[in-house]
Design a protein around this motif. Sequence first.
Motif, short mmCIF file in Angstrom:
data_model
loop_
_atom_site.label_atom_id
_atom_site.label_comp_id
_atom_site.label_asym_id
_atom_site.label_seq_id
_atom_site.Cartn_x
_atom_site.Cartn_y
_atom_site.Cartn_z
N ASN A 1 51.49 -95.45 -69.93
CA ASN A 1 50.68 -94.24 -69.91
C ASN A 1 51.47 -93.11 -69.27
OD1 ASN A 1 48.12 -95.42 -70.87
ND2 ASN A 1 48.18 -96.57 -68.95
N PRO B 28 55.13 -97.43 -74.35
CA PRO B 28 54.37 -98.55 -73.80
C PRO B 28 53.58 -98.19 -72.54
CG PRO B 28 56.72 -98.89 -73.48
CD PRO B 28 56.56 -97.66 -74.31
N THR C 199 52.61 -98.65 -80.31
CA THR C 199 52.41 -99.35 -79.04
C THR C 199 51.28 -100.36 -79.13
OG1 THR C 199 52.06 -99.02 -76.66
CG2 THR C 199 50.84 -97.55 -78.13
N ASP C 200 51.28 -101.30 -78.20
CA ASP C 200 50.20 -102.29 -78.16
C ASP C 200 49.14 -101.95 -77.11
OD1 ASP C 200 51.94 -102.79 -76.06
OD2 ASP C 200 51.93 -104.96 -76.31
N ARG C 201 49.27 -100.82 -76.43
CA ARG C 201 48.18 -100.40 -75.53
C ARG C 201 47.22 -99.51 -76.31
NH1 ARG C 201 48.89 -94.96 -73.44
NH2 ARG C 201 50.91 -94.22 -74.16
N GLU C 202 45.97 -99.53 -75.94
CA GLU C 202 45.00 -98.63 -76.55
C GLU C 202 45.19 -97.25 -75.93
OE1 GLU C 202 40.62 -99.40 -77.72
OE2 GLU C 202 40.58 -98.57 -75.67
N THR D 208 43.34 -98.32 -68.36
CA THR D 208 44.17 -98.78 -69.46
C THR D 208 45.52 -99.26 -68.94
OG1 THR D 208 43.12 -97.24 -70.98
CG2 THR D 208 45.26 -98.13 -71.65
N PRO D 209 45.81 -100.55 -69.11
CA PRO D 209 47.11 -101.06 -68.63
C PRO D 209 48.24 -100.63 -69.56
CG PRO D 209 45.88 -102.80 -69.74
CD PRO D 209 44.98 -101.59 -69.71
N ALA D 210 49.43 -100.63 -69.03
CA ALA D 210 50.62 -100.35 -69.83
C ALA D 210 50.79 -101.46 -70.86
CB ALA D 210 51.86 -100.27 -68.94
N GLY D 211 51.41 -101.10 -71.98
CA GLY D 211 51.67 -102.08 -73.02
C GLY D 211 53.02 -102.74 -72.82
N THR D 212 53.42 -103.54 -73.83
CA THR D 212 54.71 -104.23 -73.76
C THR D 212 55.69 -103.72 -74.80
OG1 THR D 212 53.90 -105.95 -75.26
CG2 THR D 212 53.65 -106.34 -72.88
N GLN E 117 49.57 -94.65 -82.07
CA GLN E 117 48.87 -95.88 -81.76
C GLN E 117 49.57 -97.08 -82.39
OE1 GLN E 117 45.76 -96.60 -79.70
NE2 GLN E 117 47.21 -98.26 -79.88
#
Length: 151
Positions: free
Chosen positions: A82, A80, A138-141, A5-9, A135
């Motif tokens: 993990n 944003p 943030t924009d990451r799952e 899972t990548p970091a979000g923005t 959830q």
Amino acid sequence: MTFDTPAGTRGSRQPAGRLLVWFNSLMARRIRKRGAFGGFNALVLTTVGRKTGQPRTTPVGWFPGPDGTWLIVASAAGAPGNPAWYYNLGAHPDQVRIELDGKTFDVTADQLHGTEREQAWREIVAKAPRFAEYQEKTDRELPVIRLKSRP
């Protein structure tokens, strides 16, 4: 499965620093005594640092998974990025220990994906709506991790 899972923005501010270390230490002691924190079932997660190789201990909420497994969410309160323990699990998924109800378990960690994650996520947010709020921030799952006892 992979820890990918990548970091979000965007997201809430992720706690950090000495205050967080002190707070986590305090909460770990309470969890060892009581087994719960903030209305959640809680456990003490010990991972191996991916950079240092040193043990890292973190209190986390858990949810029952199928077949006696434990589910945890790498929410970081909707930040944003993990949490560090997520990357430690990814680096050493077979070197994980949990403390729960006065017992210590050696476990293996794997990240849920696809329909397996979606089913677990629905159950988690039904029991703890706060995770749905994380959830939304943030924009990451938010990763859902299954911990399974090692023989």
